[in-house]
Design an enzyme around this catalytic site. Structure first.
Site, PDB file in Angstrom:
ATOM      1  N   SER A 137       0.836  -1.086   0.067  1.00  0.00           N
ATOM      2  CA  SER A 137       0.062  -0.036  -0.070  1.00  0.00           C
ATOM      3  C   SER A 137       0.949   1.240   0.062  1.00  0.00           C
ATOM      4  O   SER A 137       2.071   1.348   0.644  1.00  0.00           O
ATOM      5  CB  SER A 137      -1.071  -0.113   1.401  1.00  0.00           C
ATOM      6  OG  SER A 137      -1.752   1.251   1.475  1.00  0.00           O
ATOM      7  N   TYR A 151      -1.850  -0.142  10.305  1.00  0.00           N
ATOM      8  CA  TYR A 151      -1.971  -0.649   9.003  1.00  0.00           C
ATOM      9  C   TYR A 151      -0.669  -0.149   7.874  1.00  0.00           C
ATOM     10  O   TYR A 151      -0.213  -0.988   7.316  1.00  0.00           O
ATOM     11  CB  TYR A 151      -3.247  -0.302   8.296  1.00  0.00           C
ATOM     12  CG  TYR A 151      -3.693  -0.674   6.835  1.00  0.00           C
ATOM     13  CD1 TYR A 151      -4.023  -1.895   6.437  1.00  0.00           C
ATOM     14  CD2 TYR A 151      -3.321   0.174   5.903  1.00  0.00           C
ATOM     15  CE1 TYR A 151      -4.083  -2.461   5.250  1.00  0.00           C
ATOM     16  CE2 TYR A 151      -3.552  -0.185   4.416  1.00  0.00           C
ATOM     17  CZ  TYR A 151      -3.798  -1.619   3.989  1.00  0.00           C
ATOM     18  OH  TYR A 151      -3.982  -1.659   2.557  1.00  0.00           O
TER      19      TYR A 151
END
Length: 242
Positions: A137, A151
């Site tokens: 990501s 995250y």
């Protein structure tokens, strides 16, 4: 040689788009999913309509025995040539001080431990010409302050896993790369409590819009394919300029 590729989290979002794209490119697919059998079977039907074989396997990628079941299913199709490590979760967006321990553990377990377990099985079974693509990501380098720093940290670990494993497996002719999507129009945002995030965040994306799953799938297909034969240890950003 037939391409046999596993896509974890293959029933939805980026994983589903990737499975469909790889089928069009000539891959037979094992589609891993956690709970939504109907969604996974819908993707499998599309794969078969494209003339390729497809198997769906319900499995929790945090459990080594269930991970092994995914890979055993691939063995029945033929020698494993590809893995797309895609199964991932977020948790509710919010300040770091409000992070719950159970959310932290789930995010780390799914996004890091699961990736390690799947990559380990792939590394044990693949031979020269095999390729792994980890879905990371853009959060890994942005940090996601005020949203989900934990995250982002797990995805930064995915990037490190990619680089280290690429170096370890290169002498065996196995390539390992990652894609780092930005804000993509999938249902993962509902899990974070902000289902309209792809629209509300568009103003801070240099290209002025959220990405589509097919745009990430194209990057994954490239990294699995022959045009990326000299690419390993790379993290390809697909984030609209973020």
């Amino acid at each position: 040689m037939t391409s046999v590729t596993i896509v974890t989290g293959g029933g939805r979002g980026i994983g589903a788009a990737t499975a469909r794209r790889l089928a069009a490119d000539g891959h037979d697919l094992v589609i891993g999913y956690r709970t939504d059998h109907a969604a996974a079977e819908s993707v499998a039907a599309d794969v078969r309509a494209a003339g390729r074989r497809a198997v769906t396997v319900a499995a929790d990628t945090c459990d080594p025995e269930q991970v092994r079941r995914i890979f055993d299913a691939a063995d029945r199709l033929g020698p494993l040539t590809g893995l797309v490590n895609n199964a991932g979760v977020t948790s509710p967006i919010g300040p770091f001080t409000d992070l719950r321990a159970e959310d932290l553990r789930e995010v780390v377990d799914v996004n890091l431990v699961g990736y390690v377990l799947c990559a380990q099985q792939a590394a044990r079974r693949m031979t020269a010409g095999g390729a792994i693509v980890n879905v990371s990501s853009a959060a890994a380098t942005l940090g996601s302050p005020g949203e989900y720093i934990h995250y982002a940290a797990a995805k930064a670990a995915t990037d490190t896993l990619t680089v280290g494993l690429a170096k370890e497996l290169a002498p065996r002719g196995i390539r390992v790369n990652a894609v780092a999507p930005g804000i993509i129009r999938t249902d993962i945002h509902a899990r974070s409590g902000v289902p309209d995030r792809p629209d509300t965040a568009a103003g801070r994306i240099p290209l002025g819009r959220a990405g589509e799953p097919d745009e990430v799938a194209g990057a994954i297909a490239h990294l699995l394919g022959p045009d990326a034969s000299y690419t390993t240890g790379a993290v390809l950003r697909v984030a609209g300029g973020l």
